[in-house]
Design a protein around this motif. Structure first.
Motif, PDB file in Angstrom:
ATOM      1  N   VAL A  69      42.169  31.384  37.416  1.00  0.00           N
ATOM      2  CA  VAL A  69      43.432  31.916  37.966  1.00  0.00           C
ATOM      3  C   VAL A  69      44.339  32.377  36.836  1.00  0.00           C
ATOM      4  CG1 VAL A  69      45.490  31.363  39.308  1.00  0.00           C
ATOM      5  CG2 VAL A  69      43.273  30.448  40.013  1.00  0.00           C
ATOM      6  N   GLU A  70      44.440  31.596  35.776  1.00  0.00           N
ATOM      7  CA  GLU A  70      45.289  31.964  34.638  1.00  0.00           C
ATOM      8  C   GLU A  70      44.779  33.229  33.952  1.00  0.00           C
ATOM      9  OE1 GLU A  70      46.894  27.485  33.400  1.00  0.00           O
ATOM     10  OE2 GLU A  70      45.171  28.365  32.363  1.00  0.00           O
ATOM     11  N   GLU A  71      43.474  33.390  33.878  1.00  0.00           N
ATOM     12  CA  GLU A  71      42.899  34.610  33.297  1.00  0.00           C
ATOM     13  C   GLU A  71      43.237  35.822  34.161  1.00  0.00           C
ATOM     14  OE1 GLU A  71      40.750  36.855  30.477  1.00  0.00           O
ATOM     15  OE2 GLU A  71      41.508  34.781  30.415  1.00  0.00           O
ATOM     16  N   ALA A  72      43.183  35.643  35.475  1.00  0.00           N
ATOM     17  CA  ALA A  72      43.542  36.728  36.380  1.00  0.00           C
ATOM     18  C   ALA A  72      45.011  37.100  36.228  1.00  0.00           C
ATOM     19  CB  ALA A  72      43.249  36.322  37.824  1.00  0.00           C
ATOM     20  N   THR A  73      45.852  36.112  36.080  1.00  0.00           N
ATOM     21  CA  THR A  73      47.290  36.366  35.892  1.00  0.00           C
ATOM     22  C   THR A  73      47.533  37.087  34.571  1.00  0.00           C
ATOM     23  OG1 THR A  73      47.767  34.320  37.109  1.00  0.00           O
ATOM     24  CG2 THR A  73      49.566  35.301  35.852  1.00  0.00           C
ATOM     25  N   LYS A  74      46.888  36.634  33.524  1.00  0.00           N
ATOM     26  CA  LYS A  74      47.050  37.221  32.197  1.00  0.00           C
ATOM     27  C   LYS A  74      46.616  38.685  32.182  1.00  0.00           C
ATOM     28  CE  LYS A  74      45.275  36.704  27.464  1.00  0.00           C
ATOM     29  NZ  LYS A  74      44.375  35.891  26.590  1.00  0.00           N
ATOM     30  N   ARG A  75      45.501  38.975  32.856  1.00  0.00           N
ATOM     31  CA  ARG A  75      44.966  40.334  32.865  1.00  0.00           C
ATOM     32  C   ARG A  75      45.481  41.164  34.040  1.00  0.00           C
ATOM     33  NH1 ARG A  75      38.569  39.745  31.742  1.00  0.00           N
ATOM     34  NH2 ARG A  75      38.769  42.000  32.071  1.00  0.00           N
ATOM     35  N   ARG A  76      46.363  40.570  34.826  1.00  0.00           N
ATOM     36  CA  ARG A  76      46.952  41.226  36.001  1.00  0.00           C
ATOM     37  C   ARG A  76      45.856  41.752  36.933  1.00  0.00           C
ATOM     38  NH1 ARG A  76      51.981  41.005  36.168  1.00  0.00           N
ATOM     39  NH2 ARG A  76      52.065  42.403  37.983  1.00  0.00           N
ATOM     40  N   LEU A  77      44.926  40.852  37.237  1.00  0.00           N
ATOM     41  CA  LEU A  77      43.829  41.170  38.147  1.00  0.00           C
ATOM     42  C   LEU A  77      43.918  40.286  39.390  1.00  0.00           C
ATOM     43  CD1 LEU A  77      40.785  41.379  35.689  1.00  0.00           C
ATOM     44  CD2 LEU A  77      41.882  43.294  36.880  1.00  0.00           C
ATOM     45  N   PRO A  78      43.385  40.733  40.498  1.00  0.00           N
ATOM     46  CA  PRO A  78      43.274  39.846  41.666  1.00  0.00           C
ATOM     47  C   PRO A  78      42.230  38.766  41.410  1.00  0.00           C
ATOM     48  CG  PRO A  78      42.158  41.920  42.083  1.00  0.00           C
ATOM     49  CD  PRO A  78      42.845  42.074  40.753  1.00  0.00           C
ATOM     50  N   ILE A  79      42.306  37.685  42.159  1.00  0.00           N
ATOM     51  CA  ILE A  79      41.283  36.646  42.065  1.00  0.00           C
ATOM     52  C   ILE A  79      40.741  36.342  43.454  1.00  0.00           C
ATOM     53  CG2 ILE A  79      43.000  34.769  42.148  1.00  0.00           C
ATOM     54  CD1 ILE A  79      40.937  33.188  40.357  1.00  0.00           C
ATOM     55  N   ASP A  94      53.763  34.446  41.804  1.00  0.00           N
ATOM     56  CA  ASP A  94      55.073  34.867  41.273  1.00  0.00           C
ATOM     57  C   ASP A  94      54.986  36.214  40.563  1.00  0.00           C
ATOM     58  OD1 ASP A  94      56.260  32.583  42.237  1.00  0.00           O
ATOM     59  OD2 ASP A  94      56.180  31.491  40.330  1.00  0.00           O
ATOM     60  N   GLU A  95      53.798  36.533  40.042  1.00  0.00           N
ATOM     61  CA  GLU A  95      53.599  37.817  39.362  1.00  0.00           C
ATOM     62  C   GLU A  95      53.247  38.935  40.341  1.00  0.00           C
ATOM     63  OE1 GLU A  95      54.023  38.539  36.121  1.00  0.00           O
ATOM     64  OE2 GLU A  95      54.787  36.507  35.841  1.00  0.00           O
ATOM     65  N   GLY A  96      53.234  38.608  41.632  1.00  0.00           N
ATOM     66  CA  GLY A  96      52.934  39.612  42.648  1.00  0.00           C
ATOM     67  C   GLY A  96      51.468  40.013  42.701  1.00  0.00           C
ATOM     68  N   LEU A  97      50.584  39.121  42.256  1.00  0.00           N
ATOM     69  CA  LEU A  97      49.156  39.429  42.192  1.00  0.00           C
ATOM     70  C   LEU A  97      48.411  38.827  43.385  1.00  0.00           C
ATOM     71  CD1 LEU A  97      48.752  38.768  38.366  1.00  0.00           C
ATOM     72  CD2 LEU A  97      48.864  41.001  39.507  1.00  0.00           C
ATOM     73  N   GLY A 106      45.602  31.122  49.916  1.00  0.00           N
ATOM     74  CA  GLY A 106      45.355  32.541  49.700  1.00  0.00           C
ATOM     75  C   GLY A 106      46.376  33.442  50.372  1.00  0.00           C
ATOM     76  N   ASP A 107      46.650  34.572  49.745  1.00  0.00           N
ATOM     77  CA  ASP A 107      47.458  35.599  50.414  1.00  0.00           C
ATOM     78  C   ASP A 107      46.722  36.075  51.662  1.00  0.00           C
ATOM     79  OD1 ASP A 107      49.547  35.781  48.365  1.00  0.00           O
ATOM     80  OD2 ASP A 107      47.945  36.589  47.112  1.00  0.00           O
ATOM     81  N   ILE A 108      45.405  36.152  51.537  1.00  0.00           N
ATOM     82  CA  ILE A 108      44.527  36.480  52.662  1.00  0.00           C
ATOM     83  C   ILE A 108      43.426  35.421  52.690  1.00  0.00           C
ATOM     84  CG2 ILE A 108      42.940  38.178  53.652  1.00  0.00           C
ATOM     85  CD1 ILE A 108      44.535  40.327  52.106  1.00  0.00           C
ATOM     86  N   ILE A 109      43.223  34.805  53.851  1.00  0.00           N
ATOM     87  CA  ILE A 109      42.206  33.762  53.982  1.00  0.00           C
ATOM     88  C   ILE A 109      41.124  34.246  54.941  1.00  0.00           C
ATOM     89  CG2 ILE A 109      41.738  31.363  54.590  1.00  0.00           C
ATOM     90  CD1 ILE A 109      44.656  30.720  54.026  1.00  0.00           C
ATOM     91  N   LEU A 110      39.930  34.414  54.398  1.00  0.00           N
ATOM     92  CA  LEU A 110      38.780  34.834  55.191  1.00  0.00           C
ATOM     93  C   LEU A 110      37.818  33.653  55.342  1.00  0.00           C
ATOM     94  CD1 LEU A 110      38.043  38.246  53.416  1.00  0.00           C
ATOM     95  CD2 LEU A 110      39.564  37.827  55.368  1.00  0.00           C
ATOM     96  N   ALA A 111      36.927  33.752  56.309  1.00  0.00           N
ATOM     97  CA  ALA A 111      35.922  32.701  56.497  1.00  0.00           C
ATOM     98  C   ALA A 111      34.646  33.307  57.033  1.00  0.00           C
ATOM     99  CB  ALA A 111      36.443  31.624  57.452  1.00  0.00           C
ATOM    100  N   LEU A 127      40.886  44.827  48.087  1.00  0.00           N
ATOM    101  CA  LEU A 127      41.229  45.055  46.684  1.00  0.00           C
ATOM    102  C   LEU A 127      41.787  46.458  46.476  1.00  0.00           C
ATOM    103  CD1 LEU A 127      38.116  43.444  44.907  1.00  0.00           C
ATOM    104  CD2 LEU A 127      40.420  42.477  45.115  1.00  0.00           C
ATOM    105  N   HIS A 128      41.193  47.429  47.137  1.00  0.00           N
ATOM    106  CA  HIS A 128      41.643  48.813  46.991  1.00  0.00           C
ATOM    107  C   HIS A 128      43.032  49.008  47.584  1.00  0.00           C
ATOM    108  CE1 HIS A 128      41.237  53.122  46.471  1.00  0.00           C
ATOM    109  NE2 HIS A 128      41.587  53.314  47.736  1.00  0.00           N
ATOM    110  N   LEU A 129      43.272  48.414  48.763  1.00  0.00           N
ATOM    111  CA  LEU A 129      44.583  48.531  49.404  1.00  0.00           C
ATOM    112  C   LEU A 129      45.673  47.904  48.548  1.00  0.00           C
ATOM    113  CD1 LEU A 129      43.710  47.823  53.136  1.00  0.00           C
ATOM    114  CD2 LEU A 129      44.595  49.965  52.202  1.00  0.00           C
ATOM    115  N   HIS A 130      45.377  46.740  47.981  1.00  0.00           N
ATOM    116  CA  HIS A 130      46.391  46.072  47.154  1.00  0.00           C
ATOM    117  C   HIS A 130      46.664  46.874  45.889  1.00  0.00           C
ATOM    118  CE1 HIS A 130      47.941  43.047  44.253  1.00  0.00           C
ATOM    119  NE2 HIS A 130      48.587  42.623  45.330  1.00  0.00           N
ATOM    120  N   LYS A 131      45.636  47.494  45.337  1.00  0.00           N
ATOM    121  CA  LYS A 131      45.813  48.330  44.150  1.00  0.00           C
ATOM    122  C   LYS A 131      46.677  49.531  44.461  1.00  0.00           C
ATOM    123  CE  LYS A 131      43.030  50.618  40.589  1.00  0.00           C
ATOM    124  NZ  LYS A 131      41.644  50.936  40.143  1.00  0.00           N
TER     125      LYS A 131
END
Length: 286
Positions: free
Chosen positions: A151-161, A194-197, A219-224, A279-283
């Motif tokens: 999660v921290e790597e995703a935040t640092k690189r501003r990527l979704p997780i 908090d970073e909006g990711l 999750g912002d979005i929870i799938l199952a 992922l595409h929509l969020h981008k």
């Protein structure tokens, strides 16, 4: 003359070939798998080609972490990190080290989660995939640490997780150290938010215990996946505690969707496509 006609003849003994049993068919073990939902026998190769989904009833068999990564992540794009983190025995629990070594050999994993970066239809993401084949995906210190670092790597690189959860809960051999992972992973996800990711949580069978009570449901979005068992305590424990009969299908993903606890149920053959769209929509929104 008549006397000779009625004379008893001697029986002749003949030797007949011994009865031979038909040869037993030489069928190697593990070629066929019985579906626990519909009781149909499925050819293992057909099941694997169908993404481990029963062709008769649609039951989703459990996958290993590497099988799921191969299914979701574009070929030759996955880069694993933190793969060398090793499990310790902070409470000196008897035979814990031996059990970990046994699980590592059996599951061919260092721990119950794999983390790294990869692309889904060209969209880059950080991904963490838990594996129920390693101590039932129980969350110990290393599992919590690897997910937190992902999660921290995703935040640092501003990527979704994206986190694929499957777990029997906290790892009892590590006691309070295991329970602390709930707070640690949740705090990392809060900073990511908090970073909006984006954080997409995918719940698979089973997702229970401390994993459900922490990052799996944040999750912002929870799938199952269809038919997945999702909850904190098991149905039998709950029935014994509240002394009531639970509703039919309680704690299954369909029940949770109906009651608003998850956002959508996605069959496995549509999962990669769905994740790519999200992922595409969020981008685009960013």
């Amino acid at each position: 003359m008549l006397k000779g006609f009625f004379k008893k003849t001697k029986y002749v003994t003949t030797s007949l070939p011994a009865y031979e049993k038909p040869p037993t068919p030489n069928i190697p073990n593990g070629m066929w798998i019985k579906c626990n939902t519909c009781d149909q026998i499925v050819y293992k190769k057909d099941l694997e080609e169908n993404k481990k989904v029963c062709p008769h009833c649609g039951h989703h068999f459990r996958m290993t972490a590497r099988e799921r990564i191969d299914l979701i992540i574009d070929e030759n794009t996955f880069e694993e990190f933190n793969q060398d983190l090793s499990t310790l025995n902070p409470l000196n629990y008897p035979d814990y080290e031996a059990k970990i070594l046994q699980q590592q050999e059996k599951a061919e994993l260092k721990e119950a989660v794999i983390t790294g970066t990869g692309k889904i239809c060209g969209e880059e993401t950080v991904i963490a995939v838990m594996d129920s084949h390693f101590l039932m995906g129980s969350m110990g210190s290393v599992v919590g640490e690897k997910i937190t670092r992902a999660v921290e790597e995703a935040t640092k690189r501003r990527l979704p997780i994206i986190i694929f959860s499957t777990s029997g809960g906290a790892r009892m051999q590590e006691g309070i150290f295991s329970l602390m992972q709930m707070a640690k992973t949740s705090a990392a996800i809060a900073k990511h938010d908090d970073e909006g990711l984006l954080y997409i949580s995918v719940l698979t069978d089973p997702t229970t215990g401390g994993v459900t009570a922490s990052f799996a449901m944040l999750g912002d979005i929870i799938l199952a996946e269809p038919g997945a068992l999702i909850g904190f305590a098991g149905p039998r424990v709950i029935e014994q505690t509240i002394k009531q009969k639970l509703p039919e299908g309680f704690q299954k993903s369909e029940f949770l969707l109906e009651h608003g606890l998850i956002d959508e149920i996605i069959p496995r053959n549509h999962l990669k496509e769905t994740l790519h769209k999200l992922l595409h929509l969020h981008k685009e929104v960013e």
